[in-house]
Design an enzyme around this catalytic site. Structure first.
Site, short mmCIF file in Angstrom:
data_model
loop_
_atom_site.label_atom_id
_atom_site.label_comp_id
_atom_site.label_asym_id
_atom_site.label_seq_id
_atom_site.Cartn_x
_atom_site.Cartn_y
_atom_site.Cartn_z
N SER A 27 0.81 -1.21 0.00
CA SER A 27 0.00 0.00 0.00
C SER A 27 0.85 1.26 0.00
O SER A 27 1.50 1.58 -0.99
CB SER A 27 -0.96 -0.04 1.19
N LYS A 67 -1.04 -3.95 -3.31
CA LYS A 67 -2.31 -3.42 -2.80
C LYS A 67 -2.50 -2.03 -3.38
O LYS A 67 -1.83 -1.10 -3.00
CB LYS A 67 -2.25 -3.40 -1.29
N GLN A 97 -10.02 3.01 -0.19
CA GLN A 97 -11.29 2.82 0.50
C GLN A 97 -11.77 4.09 1.18
O GLN A 97 -10.96 4.95 1.54
CB GLN A 97 -11.17 1.71 1.56
#
Length: 485
Positions: free
Chosen positions: A311, A336, A340
């Site tokens: 991420s 990743k 969200q």
């Protein structure tokens, strides 16, 4: 798309953290409009779709005809979970008020647990990365380890929140994990003693390579204070007149992208792009976050990555290479690349929904693929050792995964050569006797609890020695080569 609710945070989430510490990346923030409930926007025009009538019909049938009485809350909670589950997205989730409150406590408290970030992968609770200094790291848990059970209770079929609740617990309590590891034929047991999870996120040191002083800045995760700490540690290294810098994000599961932006502004020159965010709502333009730095540092830099770099770590790695021209060393990263948003509903429950994807400066989406390093270097097998059993004595003629793990430890300690196939032979016994004698233990040639603990302490010391870290040494070599040009 317009998000409403009492709170909306746009995040890059690496899922839930077993340590009770949730890391997330703030892309943008602001108060959402409180004038319209979230549910009223299901079809974008303020009304529920006609298809919702089918949901109401099902509700009436169950309430009127099911053999037992069932509460409205239970049916509604089940319907929401089914709706979220139908999206087949491991990063989209629903948290009931109780779970949501636990999340808020994670963001605002001192946390206790085993200290590992997890996600659901192929319906199994899978380690993204253990945190530096955590019980999970000390126990030898690695990225992609799958947790099958906790204290004898299976995690099969549980959603991530419920699984995490079983793994968490008060400081000092024991979490006995049954773990399956890729490449290992049998599950093994790992014992973690839950503890306070370290909050330090930046660690610095210097190493010498071919007469050059190199700074190493390790980022364990990207928290709210990470960029500030990074800047202070970087200045300390520069005050020591370092010849080059290694930024180490191995095992870093992510965090605030704001921290990535601030760190990028210290390292990425020419006002280069740090990250691009492409929203699912096509009417919203791509968001581009850029550095404000003009000139590059007067020394070479490279970045260490591995399968636990995820991420926000991947955002930094991608930006350093594509906008900074810096080399990446190590192993392929986690992969990743989605964004969200969490929306708090009126009853304090939360919906976490994937709303966008992030791209590298050149527009590459690394989701499920990760970032490949410029220089691929794998650590020796003994870097993957696990705990030795505490409830079993390993001895001559045994043949098991525990013995194979023992033999990897002996190899790392240079007590060999020994075979590495899991059969406890004469040479394995001789290596154990030699180790026991060096530690003033009775040289039985058998691995009891005292010997197992001594072996684990010895291999941890080997793993922590920078001279044995082949990825770090390769990163140093790359810098030295650049300095010679």
């Amino acid at each position: 798309m317009r998000w409403t609710g009492r709170q909306v945070f746009v995040m890059i989430l690496l899922s839930m953290v077993v340590s009770s510490l949730l890391t997330f990346t703030l892309i943008s923030s602001g108060q959402a409009s409180p004038t319209m409930p979230v549910a009223a926007q299901a079809n974008g025009n303020g009304t529920l779709p006609k298809a919702a009538a089918k949901l109401n019909e099902a509700y009436q049938i169950v309430k009127g005809k099911f053999i037992d009485q069932v509460s409205d809350d239970k049916l509604i909670e089940g319907a929401i979970k089914g709706m979220i589950g139908s999206l087949d997205d491991p990063y989209t989730d629903y948290m009931d008020p109780e779970s949501a409150q636990q999340l808020q406590s994670m963001l605002n408290s001192t946390f206790q647990g085993i200290g590992a970030e997890v996600t659901l992968k192929n319906n199994r609770v899978t380690i993204v990365s253990p945190y530096k200094g955590s019980p999970a790291e000390k126990a030898g848990l690695l990225p992609n380890d799958q947790i099958l059970s906790v204290n004898g209770e299976s995690l099969d079929g549980l959603d991530l929140n419920k699984a995490v609740q079983k793994i968490r617990g008060p400081k000092g309590t024991k979490a006995v994990l049954k773990v399956m590891r890729p490449g290992v034929s049998e599950p093994f047991t790992v014992e973690c003693i839950r503890d306070d999870i370290p909050i330090e996120t930046v660690y610095s040191k210097t190493i010498e390579k071919d007469g050059k002083k190199l700074g190493v800045l390790e980022i364990a995760q990207f928290s709210a204070e990470t960029a500030d700490h990074f800047g202070k540690e970087l200045k300390k290294l520069e005050d020591q007149h370092i010849d080059g810098l290694i930024v180490d994000v191995r095992g870093n599961p992510g965090g605030y992208v704001e921290a990535v932006r601030q760190i990028g502004e210290m390292l990425i020159p020419n006002k280069g792009v740090i990250v691009r965010v492409a929203y699912g709502d096509k009417s919203k333009p791509e968001e581009v976050i850029k550095s404000t730095l003009d000139k590059p540092k007067p020394y070479p830099i490279d970045v260490l990555i591995d399968g636990g770099s995820a991420s926000a770590s991947e955002i930094l790695a991608g930006a350093m290479r594509e906008s900074g021209g810096y080399k990446l060393v190590g192993e392929n990263s986690f992969g990743k690349g989605t964004v969200q948003a969490t929306v708090e509903m009126q009853d304090k429950s939360l919906i976490k929904l994937t709303i966008a994807k992030w791209l590298t400066p050149k527009g590459t989406w690394i989701h499920k693929k990760g970032i490949a390093p410029d220089e691929t270097v794998k650590e020796p097998d003994y870097f993957k050792v696990t705990q030795l059993p505490q409830d079993q004595v390993l001895k001559r003629d045994m043949n098991s995964a525990d013995v194979k793990n023992l033999q990897m430890i002996l190899t790392g300690l240079k007590l060999g050569p020994v075979r590495t196939d899991g059969y406890f032979d004469e040479k394995t016994e001789a290596a154990i006797k030699s180790f026991q004698a060096s530690k003033k233990l009775t040289p039985t040639g058998q691995v009891d609890k005292a010997t197992a603990n001594a072996l684990q302490e010895a291999i941890v010391a080997v793993l922590k020695d920078p001279a044995n870290d082949v990825q770090l040494q390769k990163a140093a070599d790359v810098l030295v080569q650049q300095l010679k040009k």
